[in-house]
Write a protein that holds these residues in place. Structure first.
Motif, PDB file in Angstrom:
ATOM      1  N   ILE A   1      34.431  57.586  -2.827  1.00 16.25           N
ATOM      2  CA  ILE A   1      34.317  58.920  -3.984  1.00 16.25           C
ATOM      3  C   ILE A   1      35.396  59.945  -2.887  1.00 16.25           C
ATOM      4  CG2 ILE A   1      33.217  61.417  -4.798  1.00 16.25           C
ATOM      5  CD1 ILE A   1      31.472  58.117  -5.998  1.00 16.25           C
ATOM      6  N   LEU A   2      34.893  60.102  -2.106  1.00 13.52           N
ATOM      7  CA  LEU A   2      35.291  61.084  -1.618  1.00 13.52           C
ATOM      8  C   LEU A   2      36.741  59.947  -0.318  1.00 13.52           C
ATOM      9  CD1 LEU A   2      35.153  62.793   1.298  1.00 13.52           C
ATOM     10  CD2 LEU A   2      34.398  61.208   3.071  1.00 13.52           C
ATOM     11  N   ARG A   3      37.146  59.362  -0.611  1.00 10.46           N
ATOM     12  CA  ARG A   3      38.306  58.945   0.110  1.00 10.46           C
ATOM     13  C   ARG A   3      39.717  59.621  -1.465  1.00 10.46           C
ATOM     14  NH1 ARG A   3      36.586  54.418   2.514  1.00 10.46           N
ATOM     15  NH2 ARG A   3      37.410  52.930   0.533  1.00 10.46           N
ATOM     16  N   GLN A   4      39.162  58.920  -2.662  1.00 10.55           N
ATOM     17  CA  GLN A   4      39.535  59.215  -3.598  1.00 10.55           C
ATOM     18  C   GLN A   4      40.014  60.143  -4.567  1.00 10.55           C
ATOM     19  OE1 GLN A   4      38.087  56.361  -6.779  1.00 10.55           O
ATOM     20  NE2 GLN A   4      39.644  54.637  -6.090  1.00 10.55           N
ATOM     21  N   THR A   5      38.392  61.381  -4.045  1.00  5.71           N
ATOM     22  CA  THR A   5      38.934  62.537  -4.407  1.00  5.71           C
ATOM     23  C   THR A   5      38.676  63.970  -3.359  1.00  5.71           C
ATOM     24  OG1 THR A   5      36.515  63.384  -4.614  1.00  5.71           O
ATOM     25  CG2 THR A   5      37.218  62.293  -6.199  1.00  5.71           C
ATOM     26  N   GLY A   6      38.550  63.759  -2.246  1.00 10.87           N
ATOM     27  CA  GLY A   6      38.416  64.711  -1.461  1.00 10.87           C
ATOM     28  C   GLY A   6      37.391  65.388  -1.161  1.00 10.87           C
ATOM     29  N   LEU A   7      36.147  65.118  -2.099  1.00 11.83           N
ATOM     30  CA  LEU A   7      35.019  65.185  -1.659  1.00 11.83           C
ATOM     31  C   LEU A   7      33.792  64.195  -2.081  1.00 11.83           C
ATOM     32  CD1 LEU A   7      35.592  67.227  -5.458  1.00 11.83           C
ATOM     33  CD2 LEU A   7      36.171  68.135  -3.150  1.00 11.83           C
ATOM     34  N   SER A   8      32.685  65.032  -0.794  1.00  5.33           N
ATOM     35  CA  SER A   8      31.752  64.399  -0.881  1.00  5.33           C
ATOM     36  C   SER A   8      30.777  63.996  -2.000  1.00  5.33           C
ATOM     37  CB  SER A   8      31.022  64.803  -0.260  1.00  5.33           C
ATOM     38  OG  SER A   8      30.062  66.077  -0.150  1.00  5.33           O
ATOM     39  N   PRO A   9      29.972  63.382  -2.308  1.00  6.95           N
ATOM     40  CA  PRO A   9      30.124  62.963  -4.066  1.00  6.95           C
ATOM     41  C   PRO A   9      28.846  63.832  -4.357  1.00  6.95           C
ATOM     42  CG  PRO A   9      29.432  61.203  -2.101  1.00  6.95           C
ATOM     43  CD  PRO A   9      30.324  61.282  -1.652  1.00  6.95           C
ATOM     44  N   ARG A  10      28.060  64.905  -2.870  1.00 10.51           N
ATOM     45  CA  ARG A  10      26.893  65.692  -3.564  1.00 10.51           C
ATOM     46  C   ARG A  10      28.667  66.889  -3.888  1.00 10.51           C
ATOM     47  NH1 ARG A  10      23.288  69.102  -3.118  1.00 10.51           N
ATOM     48  NH2 ARG A  10      23.323  71.041  -1.964  1.00 10.51           N
ATOM     49  N   GLU A  11      29.550  67.458  -3.050  1.00 14.24           N
ATOM     50  CA  GLU A  11      30.096  67.991  -3.362  1.00 14.24           C
ATOM     51  C   GLU A  11      31.275  68.196  -4.753  1.00 14.24           C
ATOM     52  OE1 GLU A  11      32.636  69.769   0.552  1.00 14.24           O
ATOM     53  OE2 GLU A  11      32.948  68.015  -0.096  1.00 14.24           O
ATOM     54  N   ALA A  12      31.259  66.484  -5.016  1.00 18.34           N
ATOM     55  CA  ALA A  12      31.709  66.027  -6.526  1.00 18.34           C
ATOM     56  C   ALA A  12      30.984  66.789  -7.712  1.00 18.34           C
ATOM     57  CB  ALA A  12      32.380  65.036  -6.495  1.00 18.34           C
ATOM     58  N   TYR A  13      29.862  66.487  -7.562  1.00 20.85           N
ATOM     59  CA  TYR A  13      29.003  66.567  -8.220  1.00 20.85           C
ATOM     60  C   TYR A  13      29.048  68.381  -8.634  1.00 20.85           C
ATOM     61  CZ  TYR A  13      24.357  65.668 -11.456  1.00 20.85           C
ATOM     62  OH  TYR A  13      23.656  66.287 -12.460  1.00 20.85           O
ATOM     63  N   LEU A  14      28.921  68.979  -7.519  1.00 27.33           N
ATOM     64  CA  LEU A  14      29.142  69.917  -7.146  1.00 27.33           C
ATOM     65  C   LEU A  14      29.656  71.310  -8.199  1.00 27.33           C
ATOM     66  CD1 LEU A  14      26.692  71.296  -4.379  1.00 27.33           C
ATOM     67  CD2 LEU A  14      26.077  71.469  -7.142  1.00 27.33           C
ATOM     68  N   ARG A  15      31.434  70.711  -7.976  1.00 34.64           N
ATOM     69  CA  ARG A  15      31.978  71.744  -8.293  1.00 34.64           C
ATOM     70  C   ARG A  15      32.856  70.600  -9.564  1.00 34.64           C
ATOM     71  NH1 ARG A  15      36.159  71.494  -3.503  1.00 34.64           N
ATOM     72  NH2 ARG A  15      34.787  72.358  -1.550  1.00 34.64           N
ATOM     73  N   LEU A  16      32.829  69.381  -9.969  1.00 38.14           N
ATOM     74  CA  LEU A  16      33.145  68.918 -10.817  1.00 38.14           C
ATOM     75  C   LEU A  16      32.495  68.796 -12.238  1.00 38.14           C
ATOM     76  CD1 LEU A  16      35.007  66.049  -9.300  1.00 38.14           C
ATOM     77  CD2 LEU A  16      35.660  68.236  -9.484  1.00 38.14           C
ATOM     78  N   GLY A  17      31.237  68.746 -11.839  1.00 38.52           N
ATOM     79  CA  GLY A  17      30.190  68.713 -12.925  1.00 38.52           C
ATOM     80  C   GLY A  17      29.457  67.786 -12.908  1.00 38.52           C
ATOM     81  N   GLU A  18      28.632  67.365 -14.193  1.00 41.09           N
ATOM     82  CA  GLU A  18      28.280  66.061 -14.226  1.00 41.09           C
ATOM     83  C   GLU A  18      28.613  64.355 -14.666  1.00 41.09           C
ATOM     84  OE1 GLU A  18      24.200  63.607 -15.752  1.00 41.09           O
ATOM     85  OE2 GLU A  18      24.231  65.246 -15.247  1.00 41.09           O
ATOM     86  N   ALA A  19      29.602  65.542 -15.579  1.00 37.45           N
ATOM     87  CA  ALA A  19      30.917  64.325 -16.644  1.00 37.45           C
ATOM     88  C   ALA A  19      31.505  64.202 -15.281  1.00 37.45           C
ATOM     89  CB  ALA A  19      31.442  65.087 -17.255  1.00 37.45           C
ATOM     90  N   GLY A  20      32.384  65.033 -14.532  1.00 46.41           N
ATOM     91  CA  GLY A  20      32.668  64.755 -13.705  1.00 46.41           C
ATOM     92  C   GLY A  20      33.006  63.649 -12.700  1.00 46.41           C
ATOM     93  N   PHE A  21      31.530  64.115 -12.233  1.00 48.15           N
ATOM     94  CA  PHE A  21      31.208  62.949 -10.732  1.00 48.15           C
ATOM     95  C   PHE A  21      31.122  61.542 -11.415  1.00 48.15           C
ATOM     96  CE2 PHE A  21      28.207  60.702  -9.382  1.00 48.15           C
ATOM     97  CZ  PHE A  21      28.210  60.882  -7.639  1.00 48.15           C
TER      98      PHE A  21
ATOM     99  N   ASP B   1      18.294  74.627   0.942  1.00 50.37           N
ATOM    100  CA  ASP B   1      19.673  74.181   1.560  1.00 50.37           C
ATOM    101  C   ASP B   1      19.707  72.988   1.704  1.00 50.37           C
ATOM    102  OD1 ASP B   1      21.482  76.684   0.814  1.00 50.37           O
ATOM    103  OD2 ASP B   1      21.019  76.921   2.755  1.00 50.37           O
ATOM    104  N   GLY B   2      20.257  72.032   1.148  1.00 52.77           N
ATOM    105  CA  GLY B   2      20.220  70.621   0.855  1.00 52.77           C
ATOM    106  C   GLY B   2      19.773  69.730   0.040  1.00 52.77           C
ATOM    107  N   VAL B   3      19.315  70.443  -0.549  1.00 46.66           N
ATOM    108  CA  VAL B   3      18.463  69.626  -1.895  1.00 46.66           C
ATOM    109  C   VAL B   3      19.678  68.663  -2.960  1.00 46.66           C
ATOM    110  CG1 VAL B   3      17.669  70.073  -4.713  1.00 46.66           C
ATOM    111  CG2 VAL B   3      17.378  71.555  -2.196  1.00 46.66           C
ATOM    112  N   PRO B   4      19.315  67.708  -3.172  1.00 48.39           N
ATOM    113  CA  PRO B   4      20.196  66.887  -3.650  1.00 48.39           C
ATOM    114  C   PRO B   4      20.452  67.394  -5.174  1.00 48.39           C
ATOM    115  CG  PRO B   4      18.322  65.357  -2.704  1.00 48.39           C
ATOM    116  CD  PRO B   4      18.123  66.547  -2.842  1.00 48.39           C
ATOM    117  N   ALA B   5      22.216  67.450  -5.245  1.00 46.65           N
ATOM    118  CA  ALA B   5      22.786  67.618  -6.541  1.00 46.65           C
ATOM    119  C   ALA B   5      21.852  67.979  -7.747  1.00 46.65           C
ATOM    120  CB  ALA B   5      23.947  67.562  -6.530  1.00 46.65           C
ATOM    121  N   TYR B   6      21.255  66.411  -7.845  1.00 48.73           N
ATOM    122  CA  TYR B   6      21.022  66.055  -9.146  1.00 48.73           C
ATOM    123  C   TYR B   6      19.621  66.984  -9.468  1.00 48.73           C
ATOM    124  CZ  TYR B   6      17.854  63.188  -6.350  1.00 48.73           C
ATOM    125  OH  TYR B   6      17.170  62.043  -5.180  1.00 48.73           O
TER     126      TYR B   6
END
Length: 191
Positions: A37-57, A127-132
C-alpha cells in the motif's frame, strides 16, 4: 503465489514479525500488504485511511492484494493488513493465494501493544490511535480500549471463520513462535 502462507489477525498480533521469520525458515520471499500500500500510494495504511477515507483505503488495499497475487513466486509468506477481514474483495484475493493462518493473539496482548503507541497531547487529545478507532474520536485511553474490544471481537470471529489454521503466539521470543508456527504448518495433515 498459490502456495502462499497468508498471515491474518488483528493489528499488533505479530503478522510482520512472525512473517519475516517464518519466510526465512521456509526460504521463501516475504511480503507485507501494508508495505505494498505504501509503495503504491505513497501513504502508510494509516495515512491512506485518514486521507482517502474508508472506501478509498479499501480500494488501495484491494489493489495491493491484487499486486501480491500477481507475483510470480509460487511460495511466499504474506502479512495481511489488520483489518482485511472487513474488506471481503481484498480478503478473497489473498485467500486465493494459499493457506490463511489466523494469529490468535489475546485481546489484552494486542491492546497493550496499541496502548503503548498512544500519547496524550497537552490539550488532552490522543495521538497514535489506530485509524479505525480514531474515527470514533475517543477522549481517553479507556475509550480506545472499549472501541478496540468491540472491534477485536468482530474481527476475531471473521478471522477464525476464514482460517485454514490457527496459531496462538505465546509469550516466548518471536523466534520461538516462528519455530512453533513452522512446525504447525509442516505437521502431517490428518485425513
Amino acid at each position: 503465489m498459490r502456495d502462499a502462507i497468508i498471515l491474518t489477525g488483528i493489528k499488533h498480533c505479530g503478522k510482520s514479525t512472525l512473517g519475516r521469520l517464518l519466510a526465512k525458515l521456509m526460504r521463501v520471499p516475504f511480503d507485507d500488504a501494508d508495505d505494498v500500500i505504501l509503495r503504491q500510494t505513497g501513504l502508510s495504511p494509516r495515512e491512506a485511511y485518514l486521507r482517502l477515507g474508508e472506501a478509498g483505503f479499501r480500494r488501495a488495499e484491494e489493489a495491493a492484494c491484487r499486486a501480491l497475487s500477481a507475483r510470480a513466486e509460487e511460495r511466499a509468506v504474506v502479512a495481511s493488513g489488520g483489518g482485511i477481514c472487513g474488506n471481503p474483495r481484498a480478503f478473497s484475493v489473498l485467500r486465493s493465494c494459499g493457506r490463511t493462518v489466523y494469529l490468535a493473539v489475546s485481546e489484552a496482548a494486542a491492546f497493550a501493544r496499541i496502548a503503548g503507541e498512544i500519547t496524550v497531547r497537552p490539550d488532552g487529545g490522543l495521538d497514535g490511535v489506530p485509524a479505525y478507532i480514531a474515527r470514533e474520536q475517543p477522549r481517553s485511553v479507556a475509550d480506545v480500549q472499549v472501541a478496540f474490544s468491540r472491534v477485536y471481537a468482530e474481527r476475531a470471529a471473521l478471522y477464525l471463520a476464514a482460517a485454514d489454521a490457527v496459531f496462538a503466539p505465546s509469550d516466548a521470543s518471536p523466534e520461538a513462535n516462528a519455530d512453533a508456527l513452522y512446525a504447525l504448518l509442516n505437521a502431517p495433515r490428518r485425513a
